[in-house]
Design a protein around this motif. Structure first.
Motif, PDB file in Angstrom:
ATOM      1  N   GLN A  48       1.184  -1.284   0.145  1.00 32.83           N
ATOM      2  CA  GLN A  48      -0.129  -0.232   0.244  1.00 32.83           C
ATOM      3  C   GLN A  48       1.022   0.772  -0.053  1.00 32.83           C
ATOM      4  O   GLN A  48       1.710   1.440   0.759  1.00 32.83           O
ATOM      5  CB  GLN A  48      -1.454   0.027   1.591  1.00 32.83           C
ATOM      6  N   GLY A  51      -1.004   4.564   1.974  1.00 33.98           N
ATOM      7  CA  GLY A  51      -2.407   4.145   3.084  1.00 33.98           C
ATOM      8  C   GLY A  51      -2.925   5.300   3.930  1.00 33.98           C
ATOM      9  O   GLY A  51      -2.260   6.565   3.932  1.00 33.98           O
ATOM     10  N   GLN A  54      -6.060   7.625  10.774  1.00 34.93           N
ATOM     11  CA  GLN A  54      -6.581   8.483  11.483  1.00 34.93           C
ATOM     12  C   GLN A  54      -5.983   9.838  11.404  1.00 34.93           C
ATOM     13  O   GLN A  54      -5.443   9.855  11.106  1.00 34.93           O
ATOM     14  CB  GLN A  54      -7.154   8.385  12.491  1.00 34.93           C
ATOM     15  N   SER A  70      -9.420  -3.732   3.332  1.00 30.63           N
ATOM     16  CA  SER A  70     -10.365  -3.556   4.102  1.00 30.63           C
ATOM     17  C   SER A  70     -11.541  -3.704   3.674  1.00 30.63           C
ATOM     18  O   SER A  70     -11.441  -4.780   2.720  1.00 30.63           O
ATOM     19  CB  SER A  70     -10.988  -1.653   2.739  1.00 30.63           C
ATOM     20  N   LYS A 120       2.500   0.686  19.488  1.00 29.44           N
ATOM     21  CA  LYS A 120       1.114   1.234  18.320  1.00 29.44           C
ATOM     22  C   LYS A 120       1.414   0.074  17.337  1.00 29.44           C
ATOM     23  O   LYS A 120       2.671  -0.756  16.748  1.00 29.44           O
ATOM     24  CB  LYS A 120       0.963   2.090  17.306  1.00 29.44           C
ATOM     25  N   GLY A 123      -3.800  -0.418  13.563  1.00 27.86           N
ATOM     26  CA  GLY A 123      -4.510   0.947  13.163  1.00 27.86           C
ATOM     27  C   GLY A 123      -6.040   0.616  13.018  1.00 27.86           C
ATOM     28  O   GLY A 123      -5.672  -0.513  11.476  1.00 27.86           O
ATOM     29  N   ILE A 124      -6.804   0.981  13.153  1.00 25.47           N
ATOM     30  CA  ILE A 124      -8.377   0.863  12.039  1.00 25.47           C
ATOM     31  C   ILE A 124      -8.397   2.264  11.644  1.00 25.47           C
ATOM     32  O   ILE A 124      -9.035   3.196  12.883  1.00 25.47           O
ATOM     33  CB  ILE A 124      -9.035   0.514  13.424  1.00 25.47           C
ATOM     34  N   LEU A 125      -9.124   2.149  10.448  1.00 25.56           N
ATOM     35  CA  LEU A 125     -10.052   4.046   9.646  1.00 25.56           C
ATOM     36  C   LEU A 125     -11.297   2.911   9.135  1.00 25.56           C
ATOM     37  O   LEU A 125     -10.978   2.507   8.431  1.00 25.56           O
ATOM     38  CB  LEU A 125      -9.243   3.848   8.658  1.00 25.56           C
ATOM     39  N   ILE A 142      -7.430  -1.776   7.859  1.00 24.59           N
ATOM     40  CA  ILE A 142      -7.232  -2.587   9.344  1.00 24.59           C
ATOM     41  C   ILE A 142      -5.650  -2.766   8.634  1.00 24.59           C
ATOM     42  O   ILE A 142      -5.691  -3.322   7.593  1.00 24.59           O
ATOM     43  CB  ILE A 142      -7.721  -3.860   9.734  1.00 24.59           C
TER      44      ILE A 142
END
Ligand SMILES: O=C(O)CCCC[C@@H]1SC[C@@H]2NC(=O)N[C@@H]21
Length: 250
Positions: A48, A51, A54, A70, A120, A123-125, A142
């Protein structure tokens, strides 16, 4: 290229796998907008290049090393004011899938960052399209740091760094989807147990730390999540409610 996940019931029966793409969330969103997506569709890539994270941040991931996908969901009858349930459910699913393969220490940092210790690891968007005041489609992006060894940010880590071994990215992807399907069905109900489970794995809950809001730094303790999804932090006997972007963890 298409493949599918064998052990799920309805998520990931159609997977668009791209060796490289700019952002799986962007591609999934354009498929939704052009009416080429149905519930359970996954867009996945090995590389990616742009990417999205958030708060307008970017999400960087070394080619071929990590999980970046996704998932398109249609959480019927979920009012936009209840969208935090979706964030809770997805964070819990990721936590459930990853915690068995890691030593204790995996947490969810409100609203939906995945932390191991103070670093971290994922992460989730979540990006929604609306039909009136209800969520029509939700694009669940994700990113999990799986086999990446080196990070420019000191506050990032991966499964491989924690465990000193490599992992099968497709297996991690499937384990998350299986957990997601289990938690997804009753989403339109008020889920007291979902909220309680989420608080049990919440990063920094009931610990005193520094936060920043409205330009001021203060010491406070996270006491939980309000029914509207706001973060509750107690400071000197007063409980403040913060929306996303209103408070920073420092
Ligand atoms: O923690 C964050 O800021 C959210 C990161 C979300 C990254 C994932 S990777 C797959 C999907 N496609 C994107 O462009 N972003 C999400």
């Amino acid at each position: 290229m298409h493949k599918f996940f064998a052990k799920t019931r309805f998520i990931g029966k159609k997977v668009i796998f791209l060796p490289q793409c700019h952002s799986t969330n962007e591609i999934a969103m354009s498929l939704v907008n052009n009416r080429h997506a149905s519930e359970g569709l996954i867009v996945m890539t090995a590389d990616q290049t742009h990417g999205k994270g958030q708060r307008g941040n970017t999400w960087q991931s070394d080619a071929g090393k990590n999980l970046t996908y996704s998932i398109v969901l249609q959480p019927r009858s979920l009012h936009i004011s209840h969208q935090f349930r979706l964030h809770q459910m997805i964070s819990l699913a990721v936590h459930e899938a990853l915690s068995p393969i890691l030593p204790p220490g995996l947490k969810v940092k409100w609203p939906n960052d995945i932390y191991y210790g103070d670093k971290k690891i994922g992460g989730i968007l979540i990006e929604n399209t609306l039909r009136g005041a209800q969520i029509d489609y939700a694009i669940i992006g994700i990113g999990i740091n799986v086999n990446q060894e080196y990070f420019t940010l000191d506050k990032a880590t991966s499964l491989a760094k924690v465990r000193q071994t490599t992992f099968d990215i497709d297996q991690i992807a499937e384990d998350i989807l299986i957990a997601m399907e289990e938690l997804y069905e009753p989403l339109s109900e008020p889920l007291a147990n979902l909220a309680a489970k989420y608080e049990q794995i919440l990063y920094r809950i009931h610990e005193t730390h520094r936060y920043q809001a409205e330009g001021k730094i203060f010491h406070g303790q996270i006491t939980g999540i309000a029914p509207d999804g706001k973060l509750m932090i107690e400071e000197k006997g007063n409980v403040h409610h913060f929306d996303f972007k209103e408070v920073s963890f420092i």
